[in-house]
Enzyme design. Structure first.
Site, PDB file in Angstrom:
ATOM      1  N   ASP A  39       0.882  -1.164   0.000  1.00 31.21           N
ATOM      2  CA  ASP A  39       0.000   0.000   0.000  1.00 31.21           C
ATOM      3  C   ASP A  39       0.923   1.218   0.000  1.00 31.21           C
ATOM      4  O   ASP A  39       1.348   1.704   1.041  1.00 31.21           O
ATOM      5  CB  ASP A  39      -0.899  -0.018   1.239  1.00 31.21           C
ATOM      6  CG  ASP A  39      -1.839   1.170   1.297  1.00 31.21           C
ATOM      7  OD1 ASP A  39      -1.642   2.144   0.537  1.00 31.21           O
ATOM      8  OD2 ASP A  39      -2.779   1.152   2.133  1.00 31.21           O
ATOM      9  N   GLU A  44       1.406   2.348  13.404  1.00 32.33           N
ATOM     10  CA  GLU A  44       0.319   2.315  12.430  1.00 32.33           C
ATOM     11  C   GLU A  44      -0.821   1.546  13.078  1.00 32.33           C
ATOM     12  O   GLU A  44      -0.991   0.339  12.838  1.00 32.33           O
ATOM     13  CB  GLU A  44       0.792   1.658  11.125  1.00 32.33           C
ATOM     14  CG  GLU A  44      -0.133   1.913   9.948  1.00 32.33           C
ATOM     15  CD  GLU A  44      -1.143   0.813   9.758  1.00 32.33           C
ATOM     16  OE1 GLU A  44      -2.113   0.747  10.550  1.00 32.33           O
ATOM     17  OE2 GLU A  44      -0.964   0.018   8.831  1.00 32.33           O
ATOM     18  N   GLU A  97     -10.120  -3.300  15.244  1.00 33.88           N
ATOM     19  CA  GLU A  97      -9.017  -4.066  15.845  1.00 33.88           C
ATOM     20  C   GLU A  97      -8.584  -3.505  17.194  1.00 33.88           C
ATOM     21  O   GLU A  97      -7.794  -4.118  17.901  1.00 33.88           O
ATOM     22  CB  GLU A  97      -7.805  -4.177  14.902  1.00 33.88           C
ATOM     23  CG  GLU A  97      -8.112  -4.932  13.627  1.00 33.88           C
ATOM     24  CD  GLU A  97      -6.929  -5.006  12.682  1.00 33.88           C
ATOM     25  OE1 GLU A  97      -6.004  -4.184  12.816  1.00 33.88           O
ATOM     26  OE2 GLU A  97      -6.936  -5.892  11.805  1.00 33.88           O
ATOM     27  N   HIS A 130      -5.317   0.240   1.329  1.00 31.27           N
ATOM     28  CA  HIS A 130      -5.825  -1.086   1.696  1.00 31.27           C
ATOM     29  C   HIS A 130      -6.963  -1.001   2.711  1.00 31.27           C
ATOM     30  O   HIS A 130      -7.622  -2.004   2.987  1.00 31.27           O
ATOM     31  CB  HIS A 130      -4.692  -1.969   2.231  1.00 31.27           C
ATOM     32  CG  HIS A 130      -4.285  -1.686   3.633  1.00 31.27           C
ATOM     33  ND1 HIS A 130      -3.518  -0.596   3.993  1.00 31.27           N
ATOM     34  CD2 HIS A 130      -4.531  -2.355   4.791  1.00 31.27           C
ATOM     35  CE1 HIS A 130      -3.319  -0.613   5.293  1.00 31.27           C
ATOM     36  NE2 HIS A 130      -3.917  -1.670   5.807  1.00 31.27           N
TER      37      HIS A 130
END
Length: 544
Positions: A168, A261, A270, A419
């Site tokens: 990405d 990230e 998440e 992505h």
């Protein structure tokens, strides 16, 4: 949470230059790369020295009896006691000479050794026949179910998924530019990379001149990160890979800057943002920087008849009255609602938006972990066109607020695709609006223990035309979605210029917006904020 309850424990690994067993008849050092691993795999807290090739038997040291002494900046010796199996009453000592690659790694190893030994001596690990149970449960253990954690770390422990993120180029290129363009923030500074993955961000930080980088990674990807970093010898001496969760590991020093990230779909999926905030509280110096420092969730109502029909048609299977002699229609209603409970992840044309977007701010520098357990966003839009509204479109961006350059990473529709794509919450009952009509509602997200969120969306349109003074609600539609179970549609719309009457709705590319470090105006933050975000913007202005 990397195994059953009887096997929960902290486990950290360190790469060493060499080790030698002083009690062996041959004291030749293992010259090939050696890994020191703190673990409790056998039910006893131990330190294991193992050559990466595993061609030589491992050296195991019982932490309960072990002592560690410094012989020099990069040399130490570990002494442990034991009993001779052939002479039960005879005690002996075993020594292991350790050669570290640099002083920083030596300090990190000694810090971890003392912490693990302290836990053993304080009785924080209960020795049971079937393994080791630690009663020092972290917040991560308490809020995330083991099966979700296991699958999460398994997923990110595979190179093919890391490759997907590395390829990405919008994501990776923006991180690289944000770091390299802000060398002044990194030169001579200590950096912590939270959830380091392949270690690429740690290498970027080292390229920018960081004094030392601690790459913290809980999955098996830590092994690959160690190999990748070792393959770049000009940078590897300033990077230490620490295997473990940020909620558990101990580092020998505080960080001047933290890089990570932590973004998932819709920014929060998440639940890694919580770990990012925990790492901030544990490791970042009071005036330290975070890359990124701010995240924004953008939202706008959309109209997409093709998408609505596509989802609705999936449930037609359950309208069969004679499926091998079986009537399926009793499950049609449940199937219909089930398909509409999936958020749609794809890239869409920004001309599908029927109103200018608003945004909700999450300030990583000030947000508390608990603030991310429940996110409540009031919605208010003014429709630009008459249309049938099929739901709410969402995307996010994050800010790298460097001292030299401020750079945005955006996932907006119309911008180069990442992505993450974009996300759309589709209503099973669309609502109708006219140009200039107000759309109100609420986006309510509640975190759950599968490392994601349950989404509750409501959109309403107020009375229009005669009777509007009564301020009654004309239409309301709601839905409940699970962010953990999206529908990955992954369409790729072709970019093409908008007609003149659509130019006012064209999205601005956030990277192109100049942001002055001393004067962060609301106009420069792009688009209008959500109704409750004024205080958040003021907070961010105070940080810049």
């Amino acid at each position: 949470m990397e195994g059953p309850i009887g096997q929960k424990h902290k486990q950290l690994e360190f790469a060493l230059a060499s080790v030698s067993d002083l009690s062996s008849s041959s004291s030749a050092a293992q010259s090939k790369p050696v890994v020191a691993r703190f673990s409790a795999d056998s039910g006893v807290a131990e330190l294991r020295f193992q050559q990466e090739s595993e061609s030589i038997a491992a050296i195991n040291v019982d932490l309960q009896t072990a002592k560690l002494f410094k012989l020099g900046p990069v040399q130490s010796v570990c002494i442990s006691e034991g009993s001779d199996s052939s002479k039960e009453q005879t005690s002996y000592s075993r020594g292991v000479s350790i050669q570290f690659r640099n002083e920083e790694e030596s300090g990190a190893f000694h810090c971890t050794f003392e912490q693990r030994k302290k836990e053993v001596l304080q009785g924080e690990q209960l020795q049971l026949p079937n393994g080791t149970v630690s009663d020092t449960r972290t917040k991560f253990d308490d809020k995330i179910e083991p099966s979700s954690s296991k699958m999460y770390f398994h997923y990110y422990g595979q190179l093919l998924h890391q490759q997907n993120m590395l390829q990405d180029y919008v994501r990776t290129g923006t991180y690289f530019a944000a770091v390299i363009e802000n060398r002044s923030d990194f030169i001579g500074r200590v950096v912590v990379d939270v959830g380091a993955g392949s270690g690429i961000l740690s290498l970027f930080a080292a390229q920018a001149g960081a004094k030392h980088v601690y790459a913290v990674e809980a999955s098996e990807m830590a092994e690959y990160a160690r190999k990748l970093i070792s393959g770049n010898p000009l940078l590897s001496q300033r990077i230490t890979v620490v295997k473990g969760k940020v909620e558990e590991v101990e580092l020998p020093e505080k960080a001047d800057i933290m890089i990570s990230e932590p973004m998932g779909t819709l920014l929060v999926n998440e639940r890694m943002l919580e770990s990012y905030v925990i790492a901030r509280d544990r490791f970042l110096l009071p005036n330290g920087k975070m890359f990124p420092s701010v995240g924004r969730i953008h939202m706008a109502p959309f109209s997409d008849e093709y998408l609505f029909i596509e989802i609705a048609n999936k449930a037609l299977f359950w309208q069969q009255q004679n499926y091998y002699g079986v009537d399926l229609t009793s499950l049609y209603g449940s199937a219909f609602q089930g398909y509409f409970s999936q958020p749609v992840v794809d890239a869409f044309d920004p001309r599908l938006l029927v109103a200018p977007p608003i945004f909700h701010v999450i300030d990583f520098m000030k947000s508390k972990e608990e603030d991310l357990y429940e996110i409540d966003i009031p919605l208010r839009f003014i429709s630009s066109v008459g249309a049938r509204v099929h739901g709410l479109a969402c995307w996010f961006d994050v800010l790298f607020n460097g001292s030299t350059v401020q750079r945005w990473l955006t996932t907006a529709p119309g911008a180069p695709t990442t992505h993450w794509y974009q996300l759309r919450c589709v209503l099973s009952q669309p609502i109708y609006v006219m140009a200039g009509q107000e759309i109100t509602g609420r986006l309510h997200m509640i975190a759950h223990n599968a490392q994601s969120y349950t989404i509750y969306l409501t959109l309403s349109t107020k009375m229009w035309g005669p009777g509007a003074e009564q301020e009654g609600i004309l239409q309301t539609s709601s839905c409940k979605l699970d962010l953990k179970e999206p529908y990955y549609r992954m369409s790729q719309p072709q970019a093409y210029p908008l007609t003149q009457d659509q130019q006012q709705h064209q999205l601005i590319t956030t990277q192109d917006i100049p942001i002055q470090s001393q004067d962060l105006e609301e106009a420069e933050l792009m688009q209008q904020p959500s109704p409750n975000s004024d205080a958040q913007l003021n907070s961010i202005m105070g940080n810049v």
